[in-house]
Design a protein around this motif. Structure first.
Motif, PDB file in Angstrom:
ATOM      1  N   UNK A  42      10.801  39.964  45.027  1.00 20.92           N
ATOM      2  CA  UNK A  42       9.917  38.828  45.272  1.00 20.92           C
ATOM      3  C   UNK A  42       8.710  38.920  44.353  1.00 20.92           C
ATOM      4  N   UNK A  43       8.341  37.759  43.737  1.00 19.90           N
ATOM      5  CA  UNK A  43       7.205  37.715  42.838  1.00 19.90           C
ATOM      6  C   UNK A  43       5.894  37.472  43.563  1.00 19.90           C
ATOM      7  N   UNK A  44       4.800  37.420  42.820  1.00 20.20           N
ATOM      8  CA  UNK A  44       3.467  37.239  43.399  1.00 20.20           C
ATOM      9  C   UNK A  44       3.369  36.013  44.293  1.00 20.20           C
ATOM     10  N   UNK A  45       2.722  36.203  45.421  1.00 20.42           N
ATOM     11  CA  UNK A  45       2.514  35.093  46.344  1.00 20.42           C
ATOM     12  C   UNK A  45       3.763  34.640  47.061  1.00 20.42           C
ATOM     13  N   UNK A  46       4.882  35.351  46.885  1.00 25.18           N
ATOM     14  CA  UNK A  46       6.126  34.933  47.521  1.00 25.18           C
ATOM     15  C   UNK A  46       6.672  33.631  46.967  1.00 25.18           C
ATOM     16  N   UNK A  47       6.312  33.307  45.714  1.00 26.49           N
ATOM     17  CA  UNK A  47       6.679  31.999  45.158  1.00 26.49           C
ATOM     18  C   UNK A  47       8.009  32.004  44.428  1.00 26.49           C
ATOM     19  N   UNK A  48       8.491  33.172  43.981  1.00 27.43           N
ATOM     20  CA  UNK A  48       9.711  33.185  43.187  1.00 27.43           C
ATOM     21  C   UNK A  48      10.455  34.499  43.362  1.00 27.43           C
ATOM     22  N   UNK A  49      11.715  34.485  42.945  1.00 29.54           N
ATOM     23  CA  UNK A  49      12.551  35.684  42.948  1.00 29.54           C
ATOM     24  C   UNK A  49      12.896  36.059  41.515  1.00 29.54           C
ATOM     25  N   UNK A  50      12.967  37.356  41.255  1.00 24.03           N
ATOM     26  CA  UNK A  50      13.435  37.848  39.968  1.00 24.03           C
ATOM     27  C   UNK A  50      14.614  38.771  40.207  1.00 24.03           C
ATOM     28  N   UNK A  51      15.478  38.895  39.212  1.00 24.54           N
ATOM     29  CA  UNK A  51      16.667  39.727  39.353  1.00 24.54           C
ATOM     30  C   UNK A  51      16.296  41.202  39.290  1.00 24.54           C
ATOM     31  N   UNK A  52      16.991  42.006  40.085  1.00 28.91           N
ATOM     32  CA  UNK A  52      16.843  43.459  40.060  1.00 28.91           C
ATOM     33  C   UNK A  52      17.989  44.024  39.232  1.00 28.91           C
ATOM     34  N   UNK A  53      17.677  44.540  38.064  1.00 27.70           N
ATOM     35  CA  UNK A  53      18.714  45.033  37.161  1.00 27.70           C
ATOM     36  C   UNK A  53      19.441  46.263  37.698  1.00 27.70           C
ATOM     37  N   UNK A  54      18.867  46.918  38.694  1.00 22.31           N
ATOM     38  CA  UNK A  54      19.476  48.134  39.236  1.00 22.31           C
ATOM     39  C   UNK A  54      19.863  47.959  40.700  1.00 22.31           C
ATOM     40  N   UNK A  55      20.230  46.759  41.063  1.00 23.36           N
ATOM     41  CA  UNK A  55      20.636  46.477  42.439  1.00 23.36           C
ATOM     42  C   UNK A  55      21.917  47.221  42.786  1.00 23.36           C
TER      43      UNK A  55
END
Length: 386
Positions: A42-55
Motif C-alpha cells: 500500500x502506498x502513502x495515504x492508502x491511495x494506491x497499490x504497488x507490486x511486490x516483486x518478492x511476493x
C-alpha cells in the motif's frame, strides 16, 4: 471470518497452497498481505497499490487467514506469536486427518493434504524469549559490560526489574524488532502494530511471573505509537475498497485487537511449545522449517537456537550451520537436523532481517521459501525470483 486468496503467478493448478496469518496474538493476516509477503504494498495515504516483486505468490497459492478449498499440497506459515498458533494448528490438522482416516471420511482424507510448516521468528518459550532479547542486544554491543555482568549474576532472570529496566532504558532509542533498521517513518518500520501487540503479551506474562515469584511487578511501557503514515489502516477502511473486497458495510478494520490479545490466557502465552514440536517431528511426514531474522531481539535468533537445539536432535553429517547465499552474498545459515522420522526439520537464519522477515529482507525471504517448497537439501543454493 474474512480471508483473501491469491493465485500463484507460476502454476496455480499445481503449486502448493500456503496459509498465512500474522501473530499478535490478535493481529490480522492482512498485515502480511499488504505489508510483507502479499502481491501488493500500500502506498502513502492508502491511495494506491504497488507490486511486490518478492511476493510469496510468485511460487505458491496464498490464503491469508482462512482454510483452502483445493487439493494441492497444503502448508501453514506465520511469524511471532505464530510460534503458538502454528504448532497447535498443525497438531489439530494431524488429529483431524487421523480421525478422518479411521472413520473412512473422504473429505478429511482428501481435502487436507497437510505437508508442513514454514515459521518465522517464533515465540516458543518465554524464558528463551526473555534471554534472547537482552542477549541479542549484548551481542550487538548496545549494553555496557558491567550491566550485562549484573544480569548474568542474577541468572539472566527478568524478575529483577531494576536490571532489565536499565537495559530497556538504554535500548529505548532502537527498534527492538529490527535493531539495525530506522525507527518509525521509513518502510523498514512495517509491522509496528503486530510488534506492539506481542510486546503487550510479553509484558503481561512478565508481570504475572514476577508477581508469582514475589518480586516487584514490572512497569508497563508507555504508548507504543505506530508509524504516522498508517497506510494499511487508511486503505482497508476506504469504503470503495471494502465494497470491492466484499466486506460487510460499516466495518472498521484494525491491524490488531487489544481485546483479543488481552483475552488470551497467560497459561497459553507462557506454555512451552517444545513438546508439541517433538510430537509433530516424530510423527513424521511433515516438512518443517523454522527461520529467524537475526536482527530481531524480541523473538531473537538466540532464543530460537535454544529451542531448536534443546529438542535433542543432532545435525545431519555435513549439514550443520551451512551458509546459504542470495546474489552471491551470505544470506544466513541453515542446519538440517537428523530426526527419527520420515519428515524434515530445518532451522535457518536470515542475516540482516528483523522480526518481519518478508518486510525487511524480501528477496532472501522468497529465496528461502522456494528452497523449502522444493524440499531441496541444498538450501545454500536456492533459486531467487526477482
Amino acid at each position: 471470518m474474512f480471508y483473501w486468496f491469491v493465485e500463484s503467478q507460476h502454476a496455480p493448478a499445481t503449486d502448493p497452497v500456503i496459509l498465512w496469518t500474522n501473530g499478535g496474538p490478535g493481529c490480522s493476516g492482512l498485515g502480511g498481505f499488504l505489508g510483507e509477503n502479499g502481491p501488493f504494498r500500500v502506498g502513502p495515504g492508502g491511495r494506491e497499490l504497488t507490486s511486490n516483486d518478492h511476493a510469496w505468490n510468485k511460487v505458491a497459492n496464498m490464503v491469508f487467514i482462512e482454510q483452502p478449498y483445493a487439493q494441492q499440497d497444503f502448508f501453514i506459515s506465520s511469524e511471532s506469536y505464530g510460534g503458538h498458533y502454528m504448532p497447535t494448528l498443525a497438531q489439530s490438522l494431524r488429529a483431524a486427518k487421523d480421525r478422518g482416516r479411521r472413520a473412512r471420511c473422504d473429505f478429511l482424507r482428501r481435502s487436507r493434504p497437510f505437508r508442513g510448516i514454514f515459521l518465522g521468528n517464533p515465540l516458543t518459550y518465554m524464558p528463551y524469549r526473555n534471554h534472547g532479547q537482552y542477549g541479542t542486544a549484548w551481542g550487538h554491543q548496545l549494553l555496557p559490560a558491567p550491566l550485562w555482568r549484573r544480569y548474568e549474576s542474577a541468572g539472566c532472570a527478568t524478575s529483577f526489574p531494576n536490571i532489565t529496566g536499565e537495559m530497556d532504558l538504554i535500548l529505548g532509542g532502537f527498534d527492538a524488532y529490527a535493531l539495525d533498521f530506522d525507527k518509525c517513518g521509513t518502510p523498514a518500520a512495517a509491522g509496528r502494530h503486530e510488534r506492539r501487540q506481542l510486546r503487550r503479551a510479553v509484558l503481561r506474562a512478565s508481570r504475572a511471573a514476577s508477581e508469582g515469584a514475589g518480586a516487584p511487578a514490572l512497569e508497563a511501557e508507555g504508548p507504543y505509537e505506530p508509524c504516522i503514515q498508517d497506510f494499511l489502516h487508511e486503505y482497508l477502511n476506504r469504503e470503495d475498497v471494502q465494497t470491492a473486497i466484499h466486506v460487510k458495510p460499516g466495518a472498521k478494520w484494525g491491524m490488531c485487537s487489544d481485546s483479543v490479545s488481552d483475552a488470551y490466557d497467560l497459561n497459553d502465552v507462557n506454555a512451552p511449545m517444545m513438546p508439541i514440536w517433538q510430537e509433530l517431528i516424530e510423527g513424521g511426514g511433515l516438512n518443517i522449517m523454522i527461520y529467524s531474522g537475526d536482527d530481531d531481539s524480541v523473538c531473537a535468533t538466540l532464543g530460537s537456537q535454544q529451542f531448536v537445539w534443546d529438542l535433542g536432535y543432532g545435525a545431519k553429517p555435513g549439514k550443520a550451520w551451512q551458509a546459504w547465499k542470495v546474489s552471491d552474498q551470505v544470506a544466513g545459515f541453515v542446519t538440517d537436523f537428523a530426526v527419527p522420522s520420515l519428515g524434515a526439520f530445518r532451522f535457518a537464519t536470515v542475516h540482516g532481517a528483523g522480526h518481519m522477515v518478508p518486510a525487511t529482507q524480501p528477496a532472501r525471504s522468497l529465496a528461502l521459501l522456494q528452497a523449502f517448497l522444493a524440499k531441496t537439501e541444498d538450501v545454500a543454493k536456492p533459486t531467487v525470483v526477482v
